[in-house]
Scaffold this motif. Structure first.
Motif, PDB file in Angstrom:
ATOM      1  N   UNK A  81       0.816  -1.210   0.000  1.00 43.21           N
ATOM      2  CA  UNK A  81       0.000   0.000   0.000  1.00 43.21           C
ATOM      3  C   UNK A  81       0.857   1.270   0.000  1.00 43.21           C
ATOM      4  N   UNK A  82       2.178   1.105   0.020  1.00 41.64           N
ATOM      5  CA  UNK A  82       3.070   2.254  -0.139  1.00 41.64           C
ATOM      6  C   UNK A  82       3.537   2.385  -1.587  1.00 41.64           C
ATOM      7  N   UNK A  83       3.083   1.480  -2.439  1.00 44.54           N
ATOM      8  CA  UNK A  83       3.514   1.486  -3.836  1.00 44.54           C
ATOM      9  C   UNK A  83       2.657   2.454  -4.658  1.00 44.54           C
ATOM     10  N   UNK A  84       3.332   3.287  -5.415  1.00 47.65           N
ATOM     11  CA  UNK A  84       2.598   4.191  -6.313  1.00 47.65           C
ATOM     12  C   UNK A  84       1.934   3.417  -7.449  1.00 47.65           C
ATOM     13  N   UNK A  85       2.539   2.278  -7.822  1.00 54.32           N
ATOM     14  CA  UNK A  85       1.918   1.452  -8.865  1.00 54.32           C
ATOM     15  C   UNK A  85       0.578   0.901  -8.373  1.00 54.32           C
ATOM     16  N   UNK A  86       0.525   0.481  -7.099  1.00 49.52           N
ATOM     17  CA  UNK A  86      -0.718  -0.026  -6.514  1.00 49.52           C
ATOM     18  C   UNK A  86      -1.793   1.064  -6.516  1.00 49.52           C
ATOM     19  N   UNK A  87      -1.438   2.234  -6.017  1.00 46.53           N
ATOM     20  CA  UNK A  87      -2.412   3.334  -5.971  1.00 46.53           C
ATOM     21  C   UNK A  87      -2.738   3.844  -7.379  1.00 46.53           C
ATOM     22  N   UNK A  88      -1.722   3.843  -8.253  1.00 43.77           N
ATOM     23  CA  UNK A  88      -1.976   4.304  -9.615  1.00 43.77           C
ATOM     24  C   UNK A  88      -2.967   3.417 -10.350  1.00 43.77           C
ATOM     25  N   UNK A  89      -2.870   2.102 -10.114  1.00 45.65           N
ATOM     26  CA  UNK A  89      -3.804   1.191 -10.777  1.00 45.65           C
ATOM     27  C   UNK A  89      -5.242   1.422 -10.302  1.00 45.65           C
ATOM     28  N   UNK A  90      -5.412   1.701  -9.012  1.00 44.73           N
ATOM     29  CA  UNK A  90      -6.759   1.990  -8.487  1.00 44.73           C
ATOM     30  C   UNK A  90      -7.327   3.227  -9.179  1.00 44.73           C
ATOM     31  N   UNK A 236      -9.912   3.775   0.542  1.00 45.97           N
ATOM     32  CA  UNK A 236     -10.043   3.076  -0.729  1.00 45.97           C
ATOM     33  C   UNK A 236      -8.792   3.053  -1.570  1.00 45.97           C
ATOM     34  N   UNK A 237      -7.771   3.834  -1.199  1.00 47.03           N
ATOM     35  CA  UNK A 237      -6.539   3.866  -1.970  1.00 47.03           C
ATOM     36  C   UNK A 237      -6.664   4.731  -3.210  1.00 47.03           C
ATOM     37  N   UNK A 238      -5.540   4.873  -3.924  1.00 41.81           N
ATOM     38  CA  UNK A 238      -5.525   5.695  -5.136  1.00 41.81           C
ATOM     39  C   UNK A 238      -4.568   6.857  -4.982  1.00 41.81           C
ATOM     40  N   UNK A 239      -4.282   7.498  -6.096  1.00 37.30           N
ATOM     41  CA  UNK A 239      -3.354   8.636  -6.067  1.00 37.30           C
ATOM     42  C   UNK A 239      -3.905   9.785  -5.231  1.00 37.30           C
ATOM     43  N   UNK A 251       4.673  15.622   3.505  1.00 37.55           N
ATOM     44  CA  UNK A 251       5.570  14.902   2.605  1.00 37.55           C
ATOM     45  C   UNK A 251       5.398  15.448   1.179  1.00 37.55           C
ATOM     46  N   UNK A 252       6.058  16.578   0.931  1.00 36.92           N
ATOM     47  CA  UNK A 252       5.891  17.217  -0.374  1.00 36.92           C
ATOM     48  C   UNK A 252       6.481  16.373  -1.513  1.00 36.92           C
ATOM     49  N   UNK A 253       7.527  15.608  -1.198  1.00 41.78           N
ATOM     50  CA  UNK A 253       8.113  14.747  -2.246  1.00 41.78           C
ATOM     51  C   UNK A 253       7.086  13.702  -2.682  1.00 41.78           C
ATOM     52  N   UNK A 254       6.377  13.116  -1.719  1.00 43.56           N
ATOM     53  CA  UNK A 254       5.330  12.134  -2.022  1.00 43.56           C
ATOM     54  C   UNK A 254       4.213  12.773  -2.841  1.00 43.56           C
ATOM     55  N   UNK A 255       3.849  14.010  -2.501  1.00 43.42           N
ATOM     56  CA  UNK A 255       2.783  14.707  -3.234  1.00 43.42           C
ATOM     57  C   UNK A 255       3.189  14.933  -4.689  1.00 43.42           C
ATOM     58  N   UNK A 256       4.418  15.429  -4.878  1.00 41.77           N
ATOM     59  CA  UNK A 256       4.865  15.704  -6.245  1.00 41.77           C
ATOM     60  C   UNK A 256       5.004  14.421  -7.066  1.00 41.77           C
ATOM     61  N   UNK A 257       5.436  13.336  -6.412  1.00 36.91           N
ATOM     62  CA  UNK A 257       5.555  12.063  -7.135  1.00 36.91           C
ATOM     63  C   UNK A 257       4.187  11.584  -7.601  1.00 36.91           C
ATOM     64  N   UNK A 258       3.187  11.691  -6.723  1.00 42.44           N
ATOM     65  CA  UNK A 258       1.823  11.280  -7.111  1.00 42.44           C
ATOM     66  C   UNK A 258       1.282  12.167  -8.233  1.00 42.44           C
ATOM     67  N   UNK A 259       1.606  13.471  -8.157  1.00 43.88           N
ATOM     68  CA  UNK A 259       1.157  14.384  -9.219  1.00 43.88           C
ATOM     69  C   UNK A 259       1.782  14.006 -10.564  1.00 43.88           C
ATOM     70  N   UNK A 260       3.065  13.673 -10.544  1.00 43.61           N
ATOM     71  CA  UNK A 260       3.729  13.299 -11.792  1.00 43.61           C
ATOM     72  C   UNK A 260       3.168  11.999 -12.363  1.00 43.61           C
ATOM     73  N   UNK A 261       2.854  11.054 -11.493  1.00 41.44           N
ATOM     74  CA  UNK A 261       2.254   9.810 -11.972  1.00 41.44           C
ATOM     75  C   UNK A 261       0.892  10.100 -12.608  1.00 41.44           C
ATOM     76  N   UNK A 262       0.093  10.955 -11.963  1.00 41.32           N
ATOM     77  CA  UNK A 262      -1.222  11.309 -12.506  1.00 41.32           C
ATOM     78  C   UNK A 262      -1.072  12.025 -13.850  1.00 41.32           C
TER      79      UNK A 262
END
Length: 288
Positions: A81-90, A236-239, A251-262
């Protein structure tokens, strides 16, 4: 090469501005850290490196964002549940399902509006009015309301995506289905064509450019709808959840990483719709 060079130039300019902004925005906090550590006369190059290496920077440097994306996608179990791939797929699943719902609904409404004057006069004002309601107000009501009746998971988020994505499709398709000129419609009448033949052989092909242009907009805002819906259901998970938890914990690094994935998802999805458009145009014999 002539097309790649301008793109690389703009990319390098953006990176240079980003690194410079990271130094400027992270400098006040770094000065406080150095004061607490009783570090004086820190060389400028070392100070710059410090601003680019903070754990919770105001603005993370590009290499920090890329490192977070790597660590949260490739260097971690995909089922974590810490994987961006997991949340990205949701998020991607809700986006695609909502986009499919929205496209079907938009095309269906457009066909009804074109062929029925009562639908034209009654539906279109409500369709336009529906988009004046802020999505941030609609999403919690839908997610919480459907959760109260036992409908959770992917469907509530897909419905929010549908709510946003159907609008450009219905507007584009109404314009596209009405795009044939009167002389073309008169010609079909002289052939004694039925309403179905007029629709299938004239209106539908004429509406294809409008449909794909609308779908490019629709799939991008469908992704936004999925992310907003996820903000209303942190379990429910997700970006959107990654953005929310990153905001809570600074955690701004985590926020920016999720934004880039989106953003990457949006670019790929729009490109796929563009590829589908070129394929359909080729099959229909349209000129590039």
């Amino acid at each position: 090469m002539t097309r790649v060079l301008p793109v690389l130039t703009i990319l390098l300019a953006i990176l240079a501005l980003w690194y410079a902004a990271a130094v400027w925005m992270n400098a006040p906090w770094q000065n406080q850290l150095n004061t607490r550590a009783k570090l004086e006369n820190v060389p400028f190059t070392e100070f710059v490196g410090q601003t680019w290496g903070q754990d919770k920077p105001v603005l993370p440097a590009p290499h920090q964002v890329l490192g977070e994306i790597w660590n949260a996608t490739v260097a971690i179990d995909i089922n974590s549940k810490r994987s961006l791939a997991y949340h990205g797929w949701i998020t991607l699943s809700a986006t695609l399902l909502g986009f499919a719902f929205g496209t079907v609904l938009g095309v269906g409404l457009a066909v009804a509006i074109i062929h029925n004057d009562a639908s034209d006069r009654s539906l279109m004002p409500w369709i336009i009015a529906s988009q004046t309601i802020p999505i941030l107000a609609v999403a919690p009501m839908v997610v919480v309301g459907l959760g109260a009746v036992g409908l959770t998971g992917l469907v509530p988020k897909a419905l929010i995506s549908m709510y946003l994505s159907f609008f450009p499709v219905v507007v584009g398709m109404v314009k596209g289905l009405r795009s044939p000129e009167a002389i073309q419609l008169d010609l079909m009448r002289t052939y004694d064509a039925s309403s179905w033949q007029v629709f299938w052989k004239l209106r539908w092909p004429a509406a294809m450019p409008f449909l794909f242009a609308s779908m490019k907009v629709g799939i991008a805002i469908s992704l936004i709808g999925a992310v907003v819906a996820e903000l209303s259901n942190a379990s429910g998970g997700g970006l959107g959840v990654r953005l929310l938890t990153g905001s809570y914990n600074g955690q701004t690094v985590q926020i920016w990483a999720a934004l880039f994935i989106a953003a990457g998802f949006a670019a790929i999805l729009v490109a796929l719709v563009g590829s589908a458009e070129r394929f359909v145009n080729a099959r229909m014999g349209a000129r590039a």
